[in-house]
Design an enzyme around this catalytic site. Structure first.
Site, short mmCIF file in Angstrom:
data_model
loop_
_atom_site.label_atom_id
_atom_site.label_comp_id
_atom_site.label_asym_id
_atom_site.label_seq_id
_atom_site.Cartn_x
_atom_site.Cartn_y
_atom_site.Cartn_z
N ASN A 1 -4.70 8.58 1.98
CA ASN A 1 -5.02 7.89 3.23
C ASN A 1 -5.33 8.86 4.37
O ASN A 1 -6.44 8.89 4.89
CB ASN A 1 -3.86 6.99 3.66
CG ASN A 1 -4.08 5.54 3.29
OD1 ASN A 1 -5.09 5.18 2.69
ND2 ASN A 1 -3.14 4.69 3.63
N ASP B 1 -0.50 12.22 21.69
CA ASP B 1 0.72 12.13 20.89
C ASP B 1 0.52 12.71 19.50
O ASP B 1 1.48 13.05 18.82
CB ASP B 1 1.17 10.68 20.76
CG ASP B 1 1.87 10.16 22.02
OD1 ASP B 1 2.09 10.96 22.94
OD2 ASP B 1 2.18 8.96 22.06
N ASP C 1 0.82 -1.22 0.00
CA ASP C 1 0.00 0.00 0.00
C ASP C 1 0.85 1.26 0.00
O ASP C 1 0.49 2.27 -0.62
CB ASP C 1 -0.92 0.01 1.22
CG ASP C 1 -2.10 -0.94 1.06
OD1 ASP C 1 -2.22 -1.57 -0.01
OD2 ASP C 1 -2.91 -1.05 2.00
N GLY C 2 1.99 1.23 0.69
CA GLY C 2 2.88 2.40 0.71
C GLY C 2 3.39 2.76 -0.67
O GLY C 2 3.50 3.94 -1.02
N SER D 1 -5.64 1.34 13.35
CA SER D 1 -4.75 0.82 14.39
C SER D 1 -4.83 1.65 15.67
O SER D 1 -4.43 1.17 16.75
CB SER D 1 -3.31 0.79 13.89
OG SER D 1 -2.78 2.09 13.73
N TYR E 1 -3.65 3.78 9.41
CA TYR E 1 -3.19 4.23 10.73
C TYR E 1 -4.36 4.50 11.67
O TYR E 1 -4.33 4.16 12.86
CB TYR E 1 -2.34 5.48 10.53
CG TYR E 1 -1.51 5.93 11.72
CD1 TYR E 1 -1.35 5.14 12.86
CD2 TYR E 1 -0.84 7.16 11.68
CE1 TYR E 1 -0.57 5.56 13.93
CE2 TYR E 1 -0.06 7.58 12.74
CZ TYR E 1 0.06 6.78 13.86
OH TYR E 1 0.84 7.20 14.92
N SER E 2 -5.42 5.07 11.16
CA SER E 2 -6.59 5.38 11.98
C SER E 2 -7.17 4.12 12.61
O SER E 2 -7.54 4.10 13.79
CB SER E 2 -7.65 6.09 11.14
OG SER E 2 -8.84 6.30 11.87
#
Length: 293
Positions: free
Chosen positions: A147, A177, A74-75, A193, A190-191
């Site tokens: 993303n 953070d 995906d990256g 996770s 990321y969301s």
């Protein structure tokens, strides 16, 4: 048909699959263009078609290709956004990585997938994009993300306070953070996770997800995608980080950040034997219970 190939450096275990891609394209008599850096990486390792050409920039693709094919996870596919931008060139990925929500073609299905691609057995999946704005023009003309856009403390700093506003109205002050602003596409990245919800691609929403919030009653919030989001930062450190997908900049805490929906979409190709819900079930192992085995 003209297909552009984009990829990153990888270990040699992937080479047989890369060779299979080029062999399948040659079999289908496809005109192939390869990203120059990737071409220089593979030219001594893979047998390439004799008539292959290369490209390096967004401008070189505008009138040259019908589809952009990403080789990697995906990256890698997210990297292609800087090349296709608002051109509407469809993009599809062969997954050489692990999970692969965006790069949806399995490396064991290369020949079948390329044959379907050439025959036009696919549909366009339009995905919304985030647009990033700041007074110092961070990210230049690549100020967009498929993303997510992430605000994050630096590794050596304490947590930060992020004041969030929607169309000028105060939402909340996040002591955390960092903060993730994700599209429906990015809701499985990321969301997810960090405890964010899964949003279907055609939903007209964004999600704001805190990263390790100090207050445990702070939860992700879904907002309409037609609003303007503004963020102001308080921190002990004078700097913090902002990421647009995989591109990251160090930012002074005095910088105000504005995020809204971009005025263009990205066209992901989905083969006719695929669906988003099937991908979710397969990637997230829904329905699999080890107690049944």
């Amino acid at each position: 048909m003209r297909i552009a190939i984009y990829g990153r450096d990888f270990n040699d275990s992937v080479l047989p699959f890369v060779q299979e891609v080029f062999d399948a394209l040659a079999k289908q008599q496809v005109t192939v263009l390869v990203y120059l850096k990737f071409y220089n990486f593979i030219k001594a390792k893979v047998k390439l078609p004799a008539n292959i050409t290369t490209f390096s920039t967004h401008a070189e693709l505008l009138t040259e290709v019908d589809v952009l094919l990403s080789l990697g996870g995906d990256g890698t596919l997210l990297d292609t956004l800087s090349l296709i931008r608002d051109s509407q060139i469809p993009v599809i990925g062969i997954n050489f990585g692990r999970l692969g929500f965006l790069a949806s073609i399995n490396k064991n299905e290369i020949n079948t997938a390329i044959e379907a691609l050439v025959k036009g057995a696919y549909s366009l999946d339009k995905r919304s994009i985030l647009n990033f704005e700041s007074q110092n023009s961070l990210f230049g003309d690549e100020n967009f993300a498929l993303n997510d856009i992430t605000i994050h403390r630096r590794d050596n700093s304490a947590m930060i306070m992020i004041h969030a506003y929607m169309n000028g109205e105060f939402i909340n002050s996040y002591w955390a953070d960092g903060l993730i602003i994700a599209t429906p596409t990015g809701s499985t990245a990321y969301s997810l996770s960090c405890g964010g919800p899964i949003i279907l691609p055609n939903a007209q929403n964004f999600v704001i997800t805190p990263i390790a919030p100090h207050n445990l009653n702070v939860r992700p919030i879904i907002v309409p995608d037609d609003v303007k989001l503004t963020f102001e930062i308080e921190a002990r450190s004078t700097k913090f980080l902002v990421s647009c997908d995989s591109r990251t900049e160090t930012v002074d805490r005095s910088v105000k950040i504005n995020i809204n929906k971009a005025n263009f979409n990205v066209n992901l190709l989905r083969l006719n034997n695929e669906s988003y819900l099937t991908t979710l079930r397969n990637k997230l192992l829904w329905g699999i219970d080890t107690r049944n085995y």
